[in-house]
Design a protein around this motif. Sequence first.
Motif, mmCIF file in Angstrom:
data_model
loop_
_atom_site.group_PDB
_atom_site.id
_atom_site.type_symbol
_atom_site.label_atom_id
_atom_site.label_comp_id
_atom_site.label_asym_id
_atom_site.label_seq_id
_atom_site.Cartn_x
_atom_site.Cartn_y
_atom_site.Cartn_z
ATOM 1 N N CYS A 26 0.862 -1.184 0.000
ATOM 2 C CA CYS A 26 0.000 0.000 0.000
ATOM 3 C C CYS A 26 0.898 1.233 0.000
ATOM 4 C CB CYS A 26 -0.919 -0.012 1.215
ATOM 5 S SG CYS A 26 -2.049 1.396 1.290
ATOM 6 N N GLU A 27 0.917 1.961 -1.087
ATOM 7 C CA GLU A 27 1.842 3.086 -1.243
ATOM 8 C C GLU A 27 1.513 4.215 -0.273
ATOM 9 O OE1 GLU A 27 4.492 3.040 -2.999
ATOM 10 O OE2 GLU A 27 4.104 1.069 -3.878
ATOM 11 N N LYS A 28 0.241 4.518 -0.098
ATOM 12 C CA LYS A 28 -0.112 5.626 0.791
ATOM 13 C C LYS A 28 0.218 5.296 2.235
ATOM 14 C CE LYS A 28 -3.868 8.803 1.893
ATOM 15 N NZ LYS A 28 -5.274 9.201 1.644
ATOM 16 N N LEU A 29 -0.025 4.079 2.651
ATOM 17 C CA LEU A 29 0.316 3.672 4.007
ATOM 18 C C LEU A 29 1.833 3.638 4.195
ATOM 19 C CD1 LEU A 29 -0.732 2.717 6.733
ATOM 20 C CD2 LEU A 29 -0.724 0.373 5.849
ATOM 21 N N LYS A 30 2.573 3.257 3.177
ATOM 22 C CA LYS A 30 4.029 3.222 3.240
ATOM 23 C C LYS A 30 4.583 4.635 3.405
ATOM 24 C CE LYS A 30 5.997 0.728 0.140
ATOM 25 N NZ LYS A 30 6.572 0.292 -1.154
ATOM 26 N N GLU A 31 4.039 5.575 2.632
ATOM 27 C CA GLU A 31 4.507 6.959 2.744
ATOM 28 C C GLU A 31 4.195 7.536 4.118
ATOM 29 O OE1 GLU A 31 2.686 9.057 -0.393
ATOM 30 O OE2 GLU A 31 3.771 8.017 -2.007
ATOM 31 N N ASN A 44 -7.016 7.341 12.878
ATOM 32 C CA ASN A 44 -8.438 7.360 13.238
ATOM 33 C C ASN A 44 -9.269 6.794 12.084
ATOM 34 O OD1 ASN A 44 -7.948 8.601 15.754
ATOM 35 N ND2 ASN A 44 -7.839 10.608 14.763
ATOM 36 N N ARG A 45 -9.217 5.473 11.950
ATOM 37 C CA ARG A 45 -9.982 4.765 10.926
ATOM 38 C C ARG A 45 -10.669 3.557 11.568
ATOM 39 N NH1 ARG A 45 -11.227 7.544 6.864
ATOM 40 N NH2 ARG A 45 -11.681 5.587 5.779
ATOM 41 N N PRO A 46 -11.698 3.008 10.939
ATOM 42 C CA PRO A 46 -12.346 1.819 11.504
ATOM 43 C C PRO A 46 -11.350 0.680 11.680
ATOM 44 C CG PRO A 46 -13.704 2.761 9.767
ATOM 45 C CD PRO A 46 -12.410 3.506 9.736
ATOM 46 N N LYS A 47 -11.448 0.027 12.793
ATOM 47 C CA LYS A 47 -10.434 -0.955 13.166
ATOM 48 C C LYS A 47 -10.437 -2.169 12.239
ATOM 49 C CE LYS A 47 -9.254 -4.111 16.927
ATOM 50 N NZ LYS A 47 -9.610 -4.590 18.277
ATOM 51 N N LEU A 48 -11.599 -2.796 12.068
ATOM 52 C CA LEU A 48 -11.647 -4.030 11.294
ATOM 53 C C LEU A 48 -11.301 -3.798 9.826
ATOM 54 C CD1 LEU A 48 -14.870 -5.677 12.783
ATOM 55 C CD2 LEU A 48 -12.482 -6.199 13.298
ATOM 56 N N ALA A 49 -11.791 -2.693 9.266
ATOM 57 C CA ALA A 49 -11.475 -2.410 7.869
ATOM 58 C C ALA A 49 -9.993 -2.117 7.690
ATOM 59 C CB ALA A 49 -12.327 -1.240 7.372
ATOM 60 N N PHE A 50 -9.390 -1.395 8.658
ATOM 61 C CA PHE A 50 -7.962 -1.079 8.532
ATOM 62 C C PHE A 50 -7.106 -2.329 8.695
ATOM 63 C CE2 PHE A 50 -3.873 0.052 10.428
ATOM 64 C CZ PHE A 50 -3.380 0.883 9.431
ATOM 65 N N ALA A 52 -7.701 -5.204 7.478
ATOM 66 C CA ALA A 52 -7.607 -5.813 6.155
ATOM 67 C C ALA A 52 -6.614 -5.062 5.276
ATOM 68 C CB ALA A 52 -8.989 -5.840 5.500
ATOM 69 N N ILE A 53 -6.594 -3.719 5.384
ATOM 70 C CA ILE A 53 -5.622 -2.936 4.623
ATOM 71 C C ILE A 53 -4.207 -3.232 5.108
ATOM 72 C CG2 ILE A 53 -4.910 -0.598 3.989
ATOM 73 C CD1 ILE A 53 -7.527 -1.440 2.752
ATOM 74 N N LEU A 54 -4.042 -3.371 6.407
ATOM 75 C CA LEU A 54 -2.715 -3.667 6.964
ATOM 76 C C LEU A 54 -2.241 -5.057 6.541
ATOM 77 C CD1 LEU A 54 -0.443 -2.610 8.750
ATOM 78 C CD2 LEU A 54 -1.627 -3.610 10.721
ATOM 79 N N ASP A 55 -3.148 -6.020 6.512
ATOM 80 C CA ASP A 55 -2.787 -7.358 6.037
ATOM 81 C C ASP A 55 -2.392 -7.321 4.557
ATOM 82 O OD1 ASP A 55 -3.270 -8.380 8.523
ATOM 83 O OD2 ASP A 55 -5.330 -9.010 8.045
ATOM 84 N N LEU A 62 -5.552 -9.086 -0.537
ATOM 85 C CA LEU A 62 -6.582 -8.212 0.007
ATOM 86 C C LEU A 62 -7.889 -8.983 0.134
ATOM 87 C CD1 LEU A 62 -7.483 -5.424 0.936
ATOM 88 C CD2 LEU A 62 -7.936 -4.838 -1.456
ATOM 89 N N HIS A 63 -8.392 -9.105 1.356
ATOM 90 C CA HIS A 63 -9.659 -9.764 1.651
ATOM 91 C C HIS A 63 -10.540 -8.809 2.440
ATOM 92 C CE1 HIS A 63 -8.495 -13.832 0.324
ATOM 93 N NE2 HIS A 63 -7.280 -13.516 0.787
ATOM 94 N N MET A 64 -11.837 -8.970 2.264
ATOM 95 C CA MET A 64 -12.798 -8.151 2.982
ATOM 96 C C MET A 64 -13.344 -8.955 4.163
ATOM 97 S SD MET A 64 -16.210 -6.163 1.608
ATOM 98 C CE MET A 64 -16.922 -7.664 0.933
ATOM 99 N N PRO A 65 -13.228 -8.438 5.387
ATOM 100 C CA PRO A 65 -13.743 -9.175 6.543
ATOM 101 C C PRO A 65 -15.244 -9.409 6.442
ATOM 102 C CG PRO A 65 -12.276 -7.403 7.232
ATOM 103 C CD PRO A 65 -12.528 -7.207 5.776
ATOM 104 N N ILE A 66 -15.695 -10.523 6.978
ATOM 105 C CA ILE A 66 -17.109 -10.888 6.905
ATOM 106 C C ILE A 66 -17.972 -9.886 7.667
ATOM 107 C CG2 ILE A 66 -18.785 -12.673 7.462
ATOM 108 C CD1 ILE A 66 -16.961 -13.427 5.194
#
Length: 475
Positions: A26-31, A44-50, A52-55, A62-66
């Motif tokens: 993830c380029e934006k997260l890397k920067e 300050n982002r939703p925990k479960l969604a973030f 998945a982005i961190l994984d 990239l997977h979307m949590p249930i």
Amino acid sequence: MANDLFIYIGGQKYCLSVEEVSKGHCEKLKELMLENTGRRITINRPKLAFEAILDFHLTGCLHMPISVCPEQFKEELDHWEVPHMTMERCCLTRLLSYFREKALLKDYKNSRRCMPEKYSSSPKTAIAKVFKKLWNILNYQDDCLATKMYFFLSTCMIFLSIFGVAISTLPQFRVQEPSVETVVTPIQTPPAPDYCKLVYESITWMKRLNFNLNESTIERSASDRKFFLTDVFPEPVHKKIPSLQQTIDQGTNAFFYIEIITTVFFTADKVLRLLTCPGLLSYLFGIMNIAEILLLLASYSRFIVHYLYIQYNGNAWSLLLYIQMFRVLRIVRVMRHVTAFKVLNYSMKAGLKDLCVIFMYIFIGLIIFSNLIFFFELSEDFRSIPDSWWWALITMTTVGYGDMIPKSIPGKVLGCICAVSGVIMLSLVIPIFVNTFLFLYQFAELDSVKIPTLTKKREFKTNTSANTEVTFTSE
């Protein structure tokens, strides 16, 4: 620990190495992580969604949590500038299905909002308010008692009009043809033939041959004009549906009074609709409105024919009896205001592409199986390939009337294949309409669902001590 990076999100602490961050996807997260020199980042982002982005940043998958809403996850992807096509197929299908249903639901809402039964703006004068109220009652738009009573009354009148004609076609109410009584005469000796008379008649017939040919041409043209009606309707309609005078003569005056009552009701209904409709031109040129006006004109024409003592003998007046079959269209006016019928109608429009696939599949199977069965069977059973089209269509739809039956072994095998292919076709395509119908029907029924309100009040009491405790008390 010097090379560790701490991320705090939603009260959760994550520890990553700088080397893992620098190799992320993830380029934006890397920067964001590399630019932060404090080795501590709070997001300050939703925990479960973030998570998945961190994984995805660490593993590249990239997977979307249930437990995450697809809408929220799409916002998270847009925030971190991650294309949604990067998702794995297992989760991408769920995301695309959600947005397909969202677009379908939006289109369904717009179709309901654009219905012509409602006034576009609130009326200002008292007369306009009365007209709006009356229009909503006539079109079953309000939930008041008057609307429910009128819906019940109009439904009863429609069924009375339809079943009045239907019951009048029972054998005991139909016009009976006069029976020809056979008279038994004693056997007599035939007289001797008059040969002079026969010669005179033959000469006279030869002289009038040209005139008879011209006259037969005129009669043939008249029969050609009637060919379509006699082919579609093999029996004259005046022998099937009794006229108003015949109902009176046979002692069944109830049908005559039913015709009067229903005609008066539908006339008053149509007049009130024309007076209160918001757009007169658009309403007049509606298909259902034109059909209802034609039915009313046909009903009044039947009364005129009755009081003028005109008989139905296969003439142009018999057309009024043919129009009676279209009375069943009035039931559509009531059914289109039922929620299930609205959803079914829109589901058919939304699945038009799937319907075309069904028709194409049936057409291909019809052509293939009809050609093969024609060559496998005898000509007496399957006279031509167009006749075989009927057999192929009835077999593929698993109806099977039994009027055309294959008798040879190859023909029976082909019939089995044709029937099985039809079952497979129906089982694969029909669930598409079922899923669409159930999804929209559940949304349409949300308006009638009432959520119960909270009956007990809760109070929060806090203790100001070193160890703060929160207690809940309910009355």
